[in-house]
Each structure stands twice: as C-alpha cells, then as structure tokens.
Write an enzyme that holds these catalytic residues in place. Structure first.
Site: not given
Ligand SMILES: Cc1cc2nc3c(=O)[nH]c(=O)nc-3n(C[C@H](O)[C@H](O)[C@H](O)COP(=O)(O)OP(=O)(O)OC[C@H]3O[C@@H](n4cnc5c(N)ncnc54)[C@H](O)[C@@H]3O)c2cc1C
Ligand SMILES: Cc1cc2nc3c(=O)[nH]c(=O)nc-3n(C[C@H](O)[C@H](O)[C@H](O)COP(=O)(O)OP(=O)(O)OC[C@H]3O[C@@H](n4cnc5c(N)ncnc54)[C@H](O)[C@@H]3O)c2cc1C
Ligand SMILES: Cc1cc2nc3c(=O)[nH]c(=O)nc-3n(C[C@H](O)[C@H](O)[C@H](O)COP(=O)(O)O)c2cc1C
Ligand SMILES: Cc1cc2nc3c(=O)[nH]c(=O)nc-3n(C[C@H](O)[C@H](O)[C@H](O)COP(=O)(O)O)c2cc1C
Ligand code: FES
Ligand code: FES
Lengths: 306, 249, 306, 249
Positions: C72, C127, C188
C-alpha cells in the site's frame, strides 16, 4: 458424502473437473480416455476452418513455474474433425473448442459443430487479429461481442467464451460476452523462454503462452474481478494442479474448473486426485454440496449482475 | 534444457552416425531424449547407450539429423529427458529384433543383456551397429538372409523367453500379424510415432488414447494388440488421420 | 576476468545488479547495507507527496511460485524523506522511486528529489488513476508521456520509467516513455491469493502485486518486445533469483537488472551470487564484457530504434 | 499459511492469555510466528512454548489480540513461521530478565534451561507466567522488589555466564546503559519492532540496516551496541523516523 455435481449454463456435469483445450485432446481416443479416467467433461483441441500443421518443434518448454507453449494451433480442420467424430459416443460431455480470424469463420465453424451433433462450443479467441497489428481477436471487445451474438443468433449451441488475460481490462471482455452461457478464464499469458548456453529462444515461435502453477494467482484475480462485476457462470482455468487450487477457484466464483498443464505433474490421476480432495474438503468443512462454496468469498453486496 | 559435450562422433554407414556424449543424466535402456538443434527443431531420439558415456545413433533423414551429423567432439548438444518407460529386465533366452533405426534403441539393451540379435535392412550398406554374431536379413540379400527380418525371426520365436522388437511401424505390424499370439515368450515392442512434446501432453503420439511417449514407448504384445489403430493409421502434424499404405482398415 | 560494468542512460554502474524498489529500501540504513553488500545501485521505496501508513497486515503472502504483496505504498512523505537523506553519502548510486496521481505531483516530487542532491528518479506509475475507474496512472499512455516530458523539461534528472505489465500493449507505454533515459520492466502483475480454510483473502487489500519466479517469463517477454521495438536502455526486473535468470534478461536487451523477491530465497548473498555467476558465464562462454551479450538474441535487423 | 487447532486457552491475568495449539511445526526457543485473524490483521507473536504442544502468551492490546483471546478449544488459528533466529544454548549460570510481555518469549527458554528468572511489571496484577521461585519487581512494590526489573537485576549481572533479556525497547535500552559492557556474561537480547512481513523483505523492522525479524530477533550485546538507533528512534508504519520519549539523541 457431499455432492460435487455442478451446472455451467444449462450443462449439468457430474463433477466439476474438465480437461482444458489443447492438452491430450487432439485425438478422439484420448478424449474418451479422459472421460473414462474421471473428467466431468472435456474440451477439444481448438479446431479451425482448414488443416494446420502448427509450428515446428520446439513447441513446449518447461520452466520452473510452469510451461511455455507455442504449438501453433495444429488441427485437422473442421472437415476432418467432423469425419473423425461421426460416431463419437460422448458428444454431450465434449465441448468443441473453435478458433477463427473473423466473425464469419466462427459462425461457420459453430454451424458445422452443431450439425455434427455437438451442443457446446468454447471460443478460443486467441487467433491473430487481421485488422489489429500483432493483437488477438480476443483483445477486441467489439469483435468478441459480435462473434458471440452471431453464434447465438444462428445456432442453438451453448457458448463458452474463453478470455485472454493479455489485456488491460478483462472485465470489459466479460461484459462483451454477455450473451455467452459461460466464461472460461483464463487462456495462457504471453511469455518468452531463453536458453542461455545456445542463446536461442526456447520455442520455435519465440513468443509463447505461459501456463501452469505460475499463472494461478493471475487466473484467480481474473475470476474474482469478473465474478464480482458480472456474476456470470465461470469455468476457472490456469495453474490448477491440486484440489486446493480448485477450491480457491470455486470460492471466488468458478462453477467448474479445467486442468491442462497439471498433466505434466500428475498425469491422468489428476481427475480423481482433485475430485477426492474436493469431496474431503466439503465433508470436513461441513458443506453438503459444491454449490455451497461457489463464490462465497465474493461479497454478494459487492457483486453486480445477480 | 540440458546440454552436454560431444565426446566423439562416428559414421556407422553412409547415413547413420553414432554420437557419444558426456552427461550425468541417468537413463534406462529403451528411454529416449528430445534433442534440439538450437534455432532449429527438436526431435525424439533413443539412447543407443544408457551407461556412461551415453550415445545416440541416428540416420540422417532431414535438416535436424543432418545438422547433428556435422557436430564435432567438444561441441555441445542440447536435449531434455530421458523420457518414456524402459525395457524390462529379461530372464531366460533373449531375442532382439530390429529393423531400420530400431537397432539404435535395442542397442542399449544389447549392451546390458546377452541375446540373439536379428537385424534387418534394405541392403548391406544400410546396416549399422552390426556385430559378426548377429543374424542379418537384407531385402536384396546383399548380406545374410534374403528377405525381411520378420521373415528371418518368426520361425524362431518359440525358442525365446523374452523378445524385444523395435522398428518401423509396418515392420512391427507384420511381425505381430504373423506370430503365435500364445507364444510362451514375453514380447515387448518399442514404438515410434510423431512426437512434439515428448512428455505426454500434446497428444500427437497417441494411438487409441495411449501415448507412445509417456505410456510407452515400450509396450507388451497384449497392449499393442488392443491398439486398433496400430499399423493402420497414424496422425500427421495437424492431428489428421492418415492411413498406412497397404494397411487393412 | 570479464568486465561486468554497465551503463544505463548516462549512469555508469560498476555492476549490473540493482536493488528493486520496495524491498529492503524503506530505511537509509538498509540502503547502505545493500550497497555495501555488493549492489551496483539501489532504488528507494517509492516516495509520495505525503506520509502514508500503507495497508494493514497481511501485506504479503507467499505462494508456491513467488510472492503476492499489497503493502500500500507506505512512505514517510517527501519532506521526511529529504530530511532522512540530508547527509546520505551514496546519492549517486541511489535512484529515488516516486509515485503520484497526477503530472503535478510527479513534477513536485522530482524537483524536491533533485534539490536534495539526487540525480536519478524511477517513476512508479502504479498509483490509482483518478480519472479512470480502477485503472492505474501507468496504464494511460498519454499521461505517462506527459509526466515524463514535464519532468524532463523542469529538472535535469535522469528518468527511469518503470512500466506496468497490466496492459494489453506494453510497447505503446514504452514509446510514450520516449524521453526517459531508461525503461524499467516490469512492475508486479495484479493477482489474488485465497486461504481455503478460513475462506478469506490472503492480503488485506484483496488484490495485490505478484512478483518472484512466477513472473519471469512475462518480464522476459516485456523486455524482448520493448527492446525489439524501441532499442531503448532497459533495466530488467521480475522474478530474477539466480544469475542464470539475469543472463536471460541481458541476452534479450537489458543493460542492468533489479532484484526484489529474490531476498526471500537468497537474502543479501543475492548480489555476490549473481555477480559471480555472470562473471563465470562470460568467462566460460568467451565474452570479455557484459556489454557483448546485451541484446544479442534480438535480431538487429528486426530491432527498430537503433 | 498454516493452521492449527486450539487445544486450550487460559487467562493468565486480567489481560494476558496463553493459547496452546496443536501443530507439527518445529521451532526453537526465541522464534516467533506471524499469527493471522482471518479477515483481520496479522501480527508477530513469540512462541512461549516451542516443545509440543506449542503456545503463545499475549497481552490484549488491540483488535487482533482481543480477537485471539476469544478463541475456544477446537477453533483454528492461522499463522506462518516460525521465523527469526533462536537463543543460543547456555552453559554455566543462567539469568532471564523479562519485562512486559517479554517473559512470553523467554518462557520457551526457561522451559528448557534452568536459570534465575527476573520478571518485572507495573503492578502485581500485570504479572503472568510467574512461578514462586522467580525474582519479581513491580513499579508500585505490590509484589517483590519495588522498582524496575532492571534495577533488580543489574547488581547481580556478575553472577551469571549467560543472560537472556526480553522486554520493551526502553527497558532494554536502560539495562544496556547501566551494565558493565565488559562483564564476563554473554548477554542476548530479543528485540521487538513493528513487523509487517516477518521474513526480511519489507524493511519495517530494521534498526541501522539490521532486520529484527530475520537478522534477529536475538542479538548479542555487541551487535545491539552498534545499533545507534536502538532505544533512540524507531519507524512508524509509514517508515517515518519517530523518537522514543526521553531518548538521548
Ligand atoms: C521415440 C523415438 C525414438 C527415435 N529414435 C531414433 C533413433 O534412435 N535413431 C534415429 O535415426 N531416429 C530415431 N527416431 C526418428 C527421428 O526422430 C526422426 O528421424 C527425426 O525426427 C528426423 O528429423 P529430421 O529433421 O532430420 O528430418 P525431417 O525432415 O523432419 O523428417 C524426416 C522423417 O522423420 C520423421 N519425423 C520428423 N519429425 C519427427 C518427430 N518429431 N517425431 C517422429 N518422427 C519425426 C518424419 O516422419 C519424416 O519421415 C525416433 C523417433 C521416435 C519417436
Ligand atoms: C517479534 C515480536 C514478538 C512478539 N511477541 C509477543 C508476545 O509473545 N506476546 C505479546 O503479547 N506481544 C508480542 N508482541 C507484540 C504484538 O505483536 C503486539 O502486541 C500486537 O501486534 C498488537 O496487535 P493488536 O491488533 O492487538 O493491537 P494494535 O491495536 O494493532 O496495537 C497495539 C500495540 O501493538 C503494537 N503493534 C501493532 N502491530 C504491530 C506489529 N505488526 N508489530 C509489532 N508491534 C505492533 C503497536 O505499536 C501498538 O502499540 C511481539 C512483537 C514482535 C515484533
Ligand atoms: C500445450 C498447450 C496447448 C494449448 N492449446 C490450446 C488451444 O488449442 N486452445 C485453447 O483455447 N487453449 C489452449 N491452451 C490453453 C489451455 O487450455 C489453458 O487455458 C492454459 O493452459 C491454462 O491452464 P493450465 O495452467 O491448467 O494449463 C493450451 C495450453 C497448453 C499448455
Ligand atoms: C513487497 C514489495 C514491495 C514493492 N514495492 C514497490 C514500490 O514501492 N515501488 C515500485 O515501483 N515497485 C515495488 N515493488 C515491485 C518491485 O520493485 C519489482 O518490480 C517486482 O517485485 C518484480 O521484481 P521481483 O520479482 O524481483 O520482486 C514491490 C515489490 C514487492 C515484492
Ligand atoms: S509427444 Fe506429446 S503426448 Fe506424446
Ligand atoms: S518485518 Fe519486514 S523486514 Fe522485518
């Protein structure tokens, strides 16, 4: 003992373990062997309009986390396929996978498949897309929608739409498959293999499809996203090699699962291993039927389409 | 993908070569490897020796085998495997029956277990891996018995406890058609089919749902008898059914 | 012994093994430890405008083929970051990763980073994208281009653009990064993890990023595609856990590589293990320097942009 | 993620619980697990027993530990691990110095190796896992020595060959500040920091580049002395530096 029967669209299956397209399903003899070995259903190798030899070897390359393949859609063509399956005794448990480069090809293939006495097709949408440079038919939302709508309009077949994960937004492909009876998630992921001592590509086609354990987390995400957003019937596929893997897919919304690369590790025992495991899990966790766990992890409130 | 150094390469006859290589893999007689010419094709090849050092013996058919024939000691070969099951350990009197390049696969057994070897080829010049004591058949009679190795062997079947057969499918089929199905001998066949994956997933080598690469390549007579397609039809690279010439359908 | 030094953009690095963003780089102490342990360079944990605690645990979940994470983007915010790195001795070997939700945020962060004495930024474009529902900044080709062009115009920083594999067409993102000094491939892959006995998601954020061995074939494909189409300087990342993996990336066009999840298996030894392996490979295969193998597998004729 | 059945759960005092569970993992004294409340958080927890059956002993701080306290025998716990290094095997005279929940971690050692246990808490009611022979310190003097466990222990340091310390960072820091750095005893500290991953990759537990979760949790005195941040500052969940109250910077 718990019941592990399931239903995908209108198709009631005695057990939820299905042979994936492209693995041990090029010959009718092997398809019968899978059904006799415990598969609930099978999907054929993808069939196109005309005969194709596929790519030269090497067509597979094992990696630590799975398999790369670029078999190149070898298939005898629809005429020879229909001929081979003339007297095939298991048409209702066999889903015929078809591929094409245009709406018309898909419709033609579907009508031939229906005329041959089958009632289910799975759409392999990974064919190169003539209009789009380097892209696949299955990456084009409009084309996917048109293919499915046309097959629906012109046949009575049940349609399984098999989606590619090689897109930014798989949910939009799922929505384009609105009229399909079920969604099959996922096909292989584009990948590459390198042999460092010869400095050559591991597959003759250079780029191939990645399958097996390594793609499971990606397949689970696809099932989760699509089930949450559409609530449609889903057949989960991608990296399932154990019964625990299968349970993960059910919990996220899959009503059945397919196995492919698992044959590398478990061979024909895969069917009974997964079925036995599901049974034990349902019993020990206190569920009386498979249906009770389908999608339970996906908050009903958050899920649209129901 | 494994790789190994070529130790030696020897021309056995005009188009058959034996390539000896240095690898630590452990293999059993009858097993095969998928050998790869980087940038080119990957093909199945029996090990003609499974004890150290390993070897393959091949006929130059096309591009791949022709490229393999150009390798020099010190060059690398690339392969994966070994794959497939292996010949069982025999007891009693043993016969080996090989036609075409079938002798390559049998050779790994012959090196381990004594027996009478029946070898066949079109002409004297097509023979390879032959020793003086072998019983030889040539189509043209240029060496040994004139006729096929099947003709030569069949009358002797009753003398053996174990028989191992490897050769082109039509030859094997004709042998099976002509022998006494109730013979006391245990008869094993090493089969060959088009192989793309070698590991039992692509279905290209299957005969009646039985994969030559993984369920075989070695099958006992009773298993082969159940294969209604054996000797009758095979699959092309597309998966299309193709019938053998002169096959009874 | 062969030379394993390399150059990425104008950055000359003594060795090509770089610490990836987000792994053991939240504290300046650990960054120094990596450099002392043999990293050629390091990338910091991604820094944003304001402090973020990140997601609640569980933030990682190991799977058979790698790791899922949804940390996060915890970070102390750019003010605290600048404060911590005031007297940091290794600014030239440290690439500062930044993330933002808009062009302005990226520019602000870049200027602060430059003012703090660093000369390289890596753009983490993962983001959430405010305009696009559920999509990431890094999936929007136009936005990527604008961010890079603006940073280039308003700073003298070297820019490494780190691309997401969660798109249909990574090459178009690479082309949008035209003005970047290097491309970092890949971040990722979106994925999900399930725990079947509690029937709960393995990560508190449900969806996470998949890294480690399982994504290597996908990362290799991205490097291959992008190098072939653009010829740009590439830093390869994704599933590298051995020196053999690193060689694969070099052969397809990467000039340096990053390691992250490998720490799970090899810890700080990873730097020397990979460096030693590269050295031995170059020597035994008869190459005198790393540069000689960069991109050799990608046909020069087929490669554009050179 | 592993799971195991709760065998028993016992309330040790008003807010400390010992949960015994049935698992076949093998763990060494000093190791910890990451225990997960499905749907909730995952937190680090020392094993208070590392021989069969395993146990954890925890104070109910917040949501996670409060949920763990509601578990019943037969319920499942979910965890991964064990992680971290372990206490070394002691020789000679052994002391254990525990403050706060530190005694939980030390307990796995105490069960294995005899020694003098120094335990401290605010009041009598905050003590747990206490046995009659333990030397006890309470801030308010409601049981044993009035003062901190550090006050109680430091004068006795020279009597021991091995000392194992676990407790809140300020307590450990004050102990280190007050002892003779050249004492003959080998002194080991089990440290605690905010931990997100537990496996050495997220950096949230690092002190001067040393990871408590993977390089520790157990460190010898000399290693701790090198950590200039120890007892001075720590990281919040964002990675921001936060100074301990009253810490000398
Ligand atoms: C299990 C097995 C073991 C074998 N062992 C030997 C051996 O020990 N020695 C030997 O000389 N040969 C052996 N073969 C045959 C060998 O694989 C072929 O000769 C080889 O593939 C020819 O390749 P090529 O590129 O040189 O010729 P190509 O130009 O490709 O073809 C020449 C001929 O080889 C056949 N062939 C091509 N590809 C394959 C394939 N993938 N699988 C099977 N046949 C193919 C074709 O039918 C064609 O008739 C074996 C085959 C199998 C299946
Ligand atoms: C290696 C290690 C071993 C531990 N062993 C024990 C033990 O044996 N017994 C015991 O009672 N406690 C132990 N703790 C502390 C325990 O992890 C916290 O008490 C627990 O995380 C509190 O969680 P909560 O949700 O109940 O409270 P929260 O509401 O989350 O927080 C309460 C307090 O716990 C601290 N805390 C929260 N999350 C973490 C975290 N991930 N890591 C460290 N501290 C945290 C916070 O600083 C806060 O002060 C250990 C901690 C570590 C690092
Ligand atoms: C060798 C091989 C061939 C495949 N051929 C096809 C095919 O023809 N049509 C198709 O839709 N999918 C094909 N696939 C994809 C599989 O059906 C499946 O979607 C994918 O392999 C992921 O599942 P798995 O990890 O269980 O193998 C093939 C996969 C493999 C490994
Ligand atoms: C725990 C964890 C945290 C990460 N955090 C970041 C991050 O903050 N910024 C970023 O750009 N990438 C981040 N990544 C992605 C890595 O930098 C890297 O791209 C990815 O993990 C693939 O490489 P690997 O397989 O070597 O780990 C993170 C990865 C992991 C595993
Ligand atoms: S060669 Fe693929 S199944 Fe036998
Ligand atoms: S808790 Fe993640 S590095 Fe220690």
């Amino acid at each position: 003992m718990a019941s592990i029967s399931t239903k995908v669209g209108n198709f009631s299956i005695e057990n939820p373990v299905i042979l994936a397209s492209g693995i041990l399903d090029e010959t009718s003899g092997s398809i019968l062997r899978s059904l006799r070995s415990g598969a609930g259903a099978v999907v054929t190798k993808s069939i196109g309009i005309s005969e194709r030899a596929g790519y030269p070897t090497p067509v597979i390359s094992e990696v630590k986390t799975g398999l790369l393949n670029a078999v190149g859609l070898p298939n005898p063509g629809i005429d020879n396929f229909v001929e081979e399956y003339k007297d095939f005794p298991e048409k209702k448990r066999t889903v015929v996978s078809i591929f094409g480069g245009s709406v018309e090809e898909f419709v033609t293939l579907s009508r031939r498949v229906e005329a041959a006495g089958f009632d289910k097709v799975e759409l392999n949408l990974s064919c190169p897309h003539v209009q789009g440079v380097g892209s696949e038919v299955g990456q084009d939302v409009d084309l996917v929608e048109e293919i499915i709508n046309e097959i629906k309009r012109r046949t009575n077949l049940q349609i399984w739409s098999k989606l590619t994960p090689n897109v930014t937004d798989i949910v939009s492909l799922a929505k384009a498959s609105e009229k399909a009876d079920a969604l099959v998630l996922i096909n292989t992921i584009r990948a590459i293999g390198v042999e460092i001592y010869s400095r050559k590509f591991a597959l003759s086609n250079v780029v191939g499809g990645y399958s097996g354990p390594g793609i499971k987390p990606v397949a689970l995400r696809a099932v989760y996203d699509v089930y949450k957003e559409t609530g449609k019937d889903i057949v989960g596929v991608g990296g399932i090699t154990t019964w625990e893997d299968a349970i993960e897919f059910f919990l996220l919304g899959a009503r059945a699962i397919q196995v492919g690369t698992a044959f590398l590790y478990d061979d024909y025992r895969i069917y009974s291993d997964i079925k036995d495991g599901i049974n034990k899990y349902l019993d020990s966790e206190g569920f009386s039927k498979l249906e009770d766990i389908v999608g339970v992890m996906v908050n009903n409130a958050a899920r649209k389409g129901d | 993908m494994l790789h190994a150094k070529v130790i030696s390469i020897k021309r056995d006859n005009k188009d058959v070569f034996t390539l000896v290589f240095d690898s630590k893999i452990s293999a059993e007689p009858g097993q095969f490897i998928m050998i790869w010419v980087p940038g080119g094709k990957e093909i199945p090849m029996s090990l003609s020796s499974t004890s150290n050092p390993l070897a393959i013996t091949f006929r130059t058919f096309g591009e791949t085998t022709r490229t393999l024939a150009t390798l020099k000691p010190g060059d690398r070969i690339f392969f994966r495997g070994p794959y497939g099951n292996s010949y069982p350990k025999p007891t009693g009197k043993v016969a080996y029956v090989g036609g075409g390049t079938g002798l390559a696969s049998l050779n790994s057994m012959i090196l381990k277990y004594d027996g009478d070897v029946f070898a066949g080829a079109r002409t004297k010049d097509d023979l390879f891996l032959i020793r003086d004591e072998y019983k030889v058949a040539t189509d043209d009679g240029s060496l040994g018995f004139k006729g096929t190795v099947v003709d030569l062997f069949v009358p002797h079947l009753s003398e053996y406890n174990y028989v191992f057969v490897c050769g082109p499918e039509p030859m094997v089929k004709s042998l099976i058609d002509r022998i006494d199905k109730k013979a006391k001998a245990k008869i094993f066949f090493s089969l060959e089919r088009l192989m793309k994956c070698g590991v039992g997933i692509c279905d290209s080598c299957s005969i009646n749902g039985i994969r030559v690469c993984k369920d075989g390549t070695i099958f006992e007579l009773q298993e082969v008898l159940k294969m209604t397609e054996f000797g009758v039809s095979r699959r092309t690279e597309s998966g299309k059914i193709e019938f053998f010439a002169n096959a009874k359908r």
